[in-house]
Design a protein around this motif. Sequence first.
Motif, PDB file in Angstrom:
ATOM      1  N   LEU A 240       0.870  -1.329  -0.059  1.00  0.00           N
ATOM      2  CA  LEU A 240      -0.106  -0.470   0.163  1.00  0.00           C
ATOM      3  C   LEU A 240       1.064   1.031  -0.034  1.00  0.00           C
ATOM      4  N   SER A 241       2.214   1.598   0.380  1.00  0.00           N
ATOM      5  CA  SER A 241       3.349   2.392   1.147  1.00  0.00           C
ATOM      6  C   SER A 241       3.723   2.910  -0.491  1.00  0.00           C
ATOM      7  N   SER A 242       3.479   1.612  -1.148  1.00  0.00           N
ATOM      8  CA  SER A 242       4.390   1.409  -2.417  1.00  0.00           C
ATOM      9  C   SER A 242       3.547   2.083  -3.197  1.00  0.00           C
ATOM     10  N   ALA A 243       2.473   1.643  -3.733  1.00  0.00           N
ATOM     11  CA  ALA A 243       1.048   2.240  -4.114  1.00  0.00           C
ATOM     12  C   ALA A 243       0.783   3.824  -3.555  1.00  0.00           C
ATOM     13  N   LEU A 244       1.186   4.586  -2.461  1.00  0.00           N
ATOM     14  CA  LEU A 244       1.141   5.576  -2.206  1.00  0.00           C
ATOM     15  C   LEU A 244       2.071   6.583  -2.931  1.00  0.00           C
ATOM     16  N   TYR A 245       3.038   6.353  -3.083  1.00  0.00           N
ATOM     17  CA  TYR A 245       4.347   6.521  -3.597  1.00  0.00           C
ATOM     18  C   TYR A 245       4.649   6.994  -4.895  1.00  0.00           C
ATOM     19  N   GLY A 246       3.723   6.168  -5.589  1.00  0.00           N
ATOM     20  CA  GLY A 246       3.733   6.164  -7.385  1.00  0.00           C
ATOM     21  C   GLY A 246       2.831   7.767  -7.746  1.00  0.00           C
ATOM     22  N   ARG A 247       2.110   8.057  -6.035  1.00  0.00           N
ATOM     23  CA  ARG A 247       1.369   9.783  -6.653  1.00  0.00           C
ATOM     24  C   ARG A 247       2.632  10.164  -6.415  1.00  0.00           C
ATOM     25  N   PRO A 248       1.967  11.265  -7.558  1.00  0.00           N
ATOM     26  CA  PRO A 248       3.239  12.478  -7.448  1.00  0.00           C
ATOM     27  C   PRO A 248       3.856  13.158  -7.218  1.00  0.00           C
ATOM     28  N   THR A 249       2.655  13.721  -5.451  1.00  0.00           N
ATOM     29  CA  THR A 249       2.443  14.725  -4.613  1.00  0.00           C
ATOM     30  C   THR A 249       2.833  13.611  -3.351  1.00  0.00           C
ATOM     31  N   MET A 250       2.491  12.570  -3.031  1.00  0.00           N
ATOM     32  CA  MET A 250       3.115  12.292  -1.862  1.00  0.00           C
ATOM     33  C   MET A 250       4.279  12.004  -1.319  1.00  0.00           C
ATOM     34  N   ARG A 251       4.698  12.527   0.295  1.00  0.00           N
ATOM     35  CA  ARG A 251       6.034  12.775   0.136  1.00  0.00           C
ATOM     36  C   ARG A 251       6.522  11.802   1.484  1.00  0.00           C
ATOM     37  N   ARG A 252       5.660  11.293   2.378  1.00  0.00           N
ATOM     38  CA  ARG A 252       5.855  10.393   3.435  1.00  0.00           C
ATOM     39  C   ARG A 252       4.318   9.669   3.825  1.00  0.00           C
ATOM     40  N   VAL A 253       4.861   8.197   3.803  1.00  0.00           N
ATOM     41  CA  VAL A 253       4.028   7.643   4.500  1.00  0.00           C
ATOM     42  C   VAL A 253       4.568   7.180   5.891  1.00  0.00           C
ATOM     43  N   TYR A 254       3.734   7.537   7.070  1.00  0.00           N
ATOM     44  CA  TYR A 254       4.033   7.465   8.659  1.00  0.00           C
ATOM     45  C   TYR A 254       3.696   6.468   8.670  1.00  0.00           C
ATOM     46  N   TYR A 255       4.605   5.900   9.950  1.00  0.00           N
ATOM     47  CA  TYR A 255       3.925   4.470  10.328  1.00  0.00           C
ATOM     48  C   TYR A 255       3.606   4.656  12.429  1.00  0.00           C
TER      49      TYR A 255
END
Length: 424
Positions: A240-255
């Motif tokens: 899921l994080s990898s898919a989110l980072y595929g978005r051009p404006t996603m900078r960070r996923v926090y856990y």
Amino acid sequence: MKDDTLRKLKILAESAKYDVSCSSSGTVRRNVKGGVGNTVGGIGICHSFAEDGRCISLLKVMLTNYCIYDCAYCINRRTNDIPRATLSVSELVDLTMEFYKRNYIEGLFLSSGVVRTPDYTMERLVRVVKDLRTVHRFNGYIHLKSIPGASRELVDEAGLYADRMSVNIEIPNEASLKLLAPEKDHESVYRPMGYIQQGVLESAEERKKHRHAPRFVPAGQSTQMIVGATGESDRDILYLSSALYGRPTMRRVYYSGYVAVNTYDPRLPALKQPPLVRENRLYQADWLMRFYQFKVEEIVDETHPDLDLEVDPKLAWALRHPEQFPVDVNRAEYERILRVPGIGVKSARLIVCSRRFGRLTSFDLKKMGCVMKRAQYFITCGELEAKGVNELYPERVRSLLVQSKSRKKQNDGQLTLLFKEEPA
């Protein structure tokens, strides 16, 4: 400060502490004549620390901790009997400005429980950031949490005043989210994410044509997932994080390791303490995806769906793939050097640049910041005497590296998720 305002601030700051997605870097907002404050060089402000050692750069507070939702994992859930408070728009604006003038803070991280409707709550959040920017001409950093389900018009307006916006996914799996938060769904999260993304891209195109066009969320967006409240594997989370980072404006996923704030709810796992080791491993894996050119399937797969809690993900990958080693640091390409345990991005770049002027030795690698206690089993550089991973075998290298660490006594609840059995 009035006693009533201080009481509200204590309650709302306490309620906001469970949200970890509050990085304050990634944007430059310079002061202007007649304005107040700035963010210099896009570097996070870090001049004070919380009791748990975390660096605080922003006034981290909620507008209100009243909420219409009854999410099982949230301290502010509707059915919890906790002190409640609500700051008015003017109170929060005045607090931010007064704290800034006293050099207590240099920015604002603002979130809120949902009262009445998402749009009603979002409208009040927008009023806060708009007043700070337009009335008080505040140029410090503002991170605004968008309310899931808010209308596009309000999200678009908020993006004109905030440096960064975020919408928390919270639970990685839709079915698990429905179990713990029946009133929520992922669609209400992904929709405002899409609004933010579109606004950022449109703003970037507009600024190519018109230099002084207004910026929209210049520091991009972020999100947060709770780890350990449900049974998802690390593989599920990282995909899921990898898919989110595929978005051009996603900078960070926090856990965020699940904190057992509502122990009475049978839907939640019985954890003695938050799974901090697992949380740390997820951040390390996240780093590998963002900076070390690793793909999710290389870090976790069907055979190893969860991250190793004894060794970091990069070392775990190297031990599973001894055929990739040893790496000759004087000849190998940058991408292969980057995958050597103990060698980071800066060190790998220094190696590639420095070897043009002479043959590198282990002494040179140490000077470049390489962790030779770890790297020595995976490289060759001429005079290196240590046996490699293929001579000692991965099991032996693993035991040597694990034994070299200063082992601390760990609670079993730290490493495993013990879910309560469903009543028969």
